[in-house]
Design a protein around this motif. Structure first.
Motif, PDB file in Angstrom:
ATOM      1  N   UNK A 189       0.896  -1.134   0.006  1.00  0.00           N
ATOM      2  CA  UNK A 189      -0.088  -0.217  -0.037  1.00  0.00           C
ATOM      3  C   UNK A 189       0.850   1.397   0.073  1.00  0.00           C
ATOM      4  N   UNK A 190       0.273   2.390   0.489  1.00  0.00           N
ATOM      5  CA  UNK A 190       0.886   3.772   0.494  1.00  0.00           C
ATOM      6  C   UNK A 190       1.564   3.590   1.859  1.00  0.00           C
ATOM      7  N   UNK A 191       0.639   4.101   2.900  1.00  0.00           N
ATOM      8  CA  UNK A 191       1.222   3.816   4.339  1.00  0.00           C
ATOM      9  C   UNK A 191      -0.398   4.041   5.282  1.00  0.00           C
ATOM     10  N   UNK A 192      -0.237   3.413   6.380  1.00  0.00           N
ATOM     11  CA  UNK A 192      -1.165   3.851   7.595  1.00  0.00           C
ATOM     12  C   UNK A 192      -0.394   4.670   8.427  1.00  0.00           C
ATOM     13  N   UNK A 193      -1.279   5.768   8.979  1.00  0.00           N
ATOM     14  CA  UNK A 193      -0.624   6.433   9.931  1.00  0.00           C
ATOM     15  C   UNK A 193      -1.116   6.293  11.178  1.00  0.00           C
ATOM     16  N   UNK A 194      -0.370   6.336  12.208  1.00  0.00           N
ATOM     17  CA  UNK A 194      -0.845   6.573  13.645  1.00  0.00           C
ATOM     18  C   UNK A 194      -0.159   7.693  14.483  1.00  0.00           C
ATOM     19  N   UNK A 195      -1.044   8.340  15.190  1.00  0.00           N
ATOM     20  CA  UNK A 195      -0.375   9.517  15.838  1.00  0.00           C
ATOM     21  C   UNK A 195      -0.083   9.018  17.342  1.00  0.00           C
ATOM     22  N   UNK A 232       1.268   9.394  21.359  1.00  0.00           N
ATOM     23  CA  UNK A 232       0.668  10.371  22.609  1.00  0.00           C
ATOM     24  C   UNK A 232       1.425  11.708  22.488  1.00  0.00           C
ATOM     25  N   UNK A 233       2.785  11.772  21.955  1.00  0.00           N
ATOM     26  CA  UNK A 233       3.228  12.905  22.044  1.00  0.00           C
ATOM     27  C   UNK A 233       2.827  13.823  20.790  1.00  0.00           C
ATOM     28  N   UNK A 234       2.016  13.308  19.959  1.00  0.00           N
ATOM     29  CA  UNK A 234       1.540  14.140  18.581  1.00  0.00           C
ATOM     30  C   UNK A 234       2.346  13.855  17.367  1.00  0.00           C
ATOM     31  N   UNK A 235       3.321  12.750  17.440  1.00  0.00           N
ATOM     32  CA  UNK A 235       4.107  12.591  16.136  1.00  0.00           C
ATOM     33  C   UNK A 235       3.417  11.450  15.344  1.00  0.00           C
ATOM     34  N   UNK A 236       3.766  11.730  14.077  1.00  0.00           N
ATOM     35  CA  UNK A 236       3.104  10.692  12.994  1.00  0.00           C
ATOM     36  C   UNK A 236       4.071   9.778  12.934  1.00  0.00           C
ATOM     37  N   UNK A 237       3.521   8.239  12.874  1.00  0.00           N
ATOM     38  CA  UNK A 237       4.363   7.152  12.707  1.00  0.00           C
ATOM     39  C   UNK A 237       3.463   6.591  11.299  1.00  0.00           C
ATOM     40  N   UNK A 238       4.422   5.949  10.676  1.00  0.00           N
ATOM     41  CA  UNK A 238       3.946   5.395   9.193  1.00  0.00           C
ATOM     42  C   UNK A 238       4.085   3.828   9.348  1.00  0.00           C
ATOM     43  N   UNK A 239       3.122   3.134   8.599  1.00  0.00           N
ATOM     44  CA  UNK A 239       3.219   1.750   8.930  1.00  0.00           C
ATOM     45  C   UNK A 239       2.737   1.194   7.559  1.00  0.00           C
ATOM     46  N   UNK A 240       3.437   0.120   6.979  1.00  0.00           N
ATOM     47  CA  UNK A 240       2.932  -0.290   5.752  1.00  0.00           C
ATOM     48  C   UNK A 240       1.161  -0.809   5.902  1.00  0.00           C
ATOM     49  N   UNK A 241       0.712  -0.965   4.804  1.00  0.00           N
ATOM     50  CA  UNK A 241      -0.537  -1.518   4.765  1.00  0.00           C
ATOM     51  C   UNK A 241      -0.449  -3.072   3.903  1.00  0.00           C
ATOM     52  N   UNK A 242      -0.519  -4.118   4.885  1.00  0.00           N
ATOM     53  CA  UNK A 242      -0.301  -5.368   4.210  1.00  0.00           C
ATOM     54  C   UNK A 242      -2.105  -5.848   4.044  1.00  0.00           C
ATOM     55  N   UNK A 243      -2.301  -5.878   2.766  1.00  0.00           N
ATOM     56  CA  UNK A 243      -3.572  -6.579   2.258  1.00  0.00           C
ATOM     57  C   UNK A 243      -3.410  -7.792   1.462  1.00  0.00           C
ATOM     58  N   UNK A 244      -4.823  -8.368   1.780  1.00  0.00           N
ATOM     59  CA  UNK A 244      -4.901  -9.756   1.112  1.00  0.00           C
ATOM     60  C   UNK A 244      -5.077  -9.847  -0.497  1.00  0.00           C
ATOM     61  N   UNK A 245      -3.866  -9.850  -1.133  1.00  0.00           N
ATOM     62  CA  UNK A 245      -4.046  -9.744  -2.407  1.00  0.00           C
ATOM     63  C   UNK A 245      -4.880 -10.900  -2.964  1.00  0.00           C
ATOM     64  N   UNK A 246      -4.683 -11.893  -2.739  1.00  0.00           N
ATOM     65  CA  UNK A 246      -5.343 -13.218  -3.369  1.00  0.00           C
ATOM     66  C   UNK A 246      -6.855 -13.047  -3.002  1.00  0.00           C
ATOM     67  N   UNK A 247      -7.314 -12.249  -1.986  1.00  0.00           N
ATOM     68  CA  UNK A 247      -8.765 -12.414  -1.747  1.00  0.00           C
ATOM     69  C   UNK A 247      -9.495 -11.617  -2.820  1.00  0.00           C
TER      70      UNK A 247
END
Length: 258
Positions: free
Chosen positions: A61-67, A69-84
């Protein structure tokens, strides 16, 4: 696959876009460009236009973001089920990147309109066992990595995508390039439509630029300089090799960057 077989019977429009927003569960888009591409696919299906779309799989994917507690953005990959959601196709093509043969596979998603029209969408994938480890991740992240990674992605989309349509037995009458990410398809068309040297007697004239122009249309979603990729010719030579003479590339794109 029936949707592709139906297109083999007529001349079609091929729509190339780095990102396409189809459904939320297929996170191969980041924003407005992808939404525009998705709406184009929907409209083509609504009007039953002979049309196919080509994009990258973007397995993470592009990325999934979480904020935090200190207010910083963290980015994570979006792992999706291609075969589905996608159907694997048996067709594969090859491109040369950094002197290596990179094998490109494909997945299929059919967008079905309530009016009955169907537009197949081809997702290109380099995560194949026969590829080198560094090439398997080319289609992992949408807009990820450095300039070299982006250049490799655009080669897969433009050159690999054009070859995939040929492998699928499709007769394309018009290539629609949505933003410059797929612009390398024009180089593939130049190579495919080269004149014989003995017909024109000048090496520069073997490249039928006007013919390729007539094959292509271009739309832009981000009409500002920052929205368009530029690559140094040294990088292009290292990654793309002698695919097209440097003199021709500079004639088309200018002397400074591609």
């Amino acid at each position: 696959m029936d949707s592709i077989k139906n297109l083999q019977k007529e001349e079609i429009i091929a729509y190339f876009s780095m990102e396409i927003a189809l459904i939320h569960e297929i996170p191969t888009y980041s924003g407005g460009l992808g939404v525009l591409a998705g709406d184009t696919v929907r409209a083509a299906a609504d009007f039953a236009i002979p049309f196919i779309a080509v994009t990258l799989l973007s397995r993470k994917g592009y990325f999934r973001q979480e904020i935090t507690p200190e207010g910083w953005q963290k980015e994570f990959p979006i792992i999706w089920d291609v075969e589905k959601y996608l159907e694997p196709l048996e067709h594969q093509v090859q491109v040369t990147i950094s002197g290596r043969t990179v094998h490109v596979g494909a997945w299929l998603y059919n967008w079905k309109s309530i009016s009955g029209g169907i537009v197949p969408v081809i997702f290109l994938d380099t995560n194949l066992d026969k590829n080198a480890e560094e090439d398997r991740n080319i289609t992992d992240f949408l807009y990820g990595g450095d300039r070299e990674y982006r250049l490799k992605q655009e080669i897969i989309l433009g050159i690999g995508g054009t070859r995939m349509l040929e492998a699928l037995g499709l007769n394309v009458r018009k290539y629609h390039i949505n933003e410059g990410h797929a612009a390398f398809l024009t180089l593939e068309l130049l190579n495919k439509n080269k004149r014989r040297l003995e017909e024109v007697w000048e090496e520069d004239k073997i490249w039928d630029i006007d013919l390729v122009k007539n094959f292509c249309v271009f739309t832009t979603h981000t009409p500002v300089e920052a929205g368009h990729d530029k690559f140094s010719y040294d990088l292009v030579k290292n990654v793309l090799g002698e695919y097209i003479p440097l003199s021709i590339l500079k004639k088309l794109a200018g002397n400074d960057v591609l």
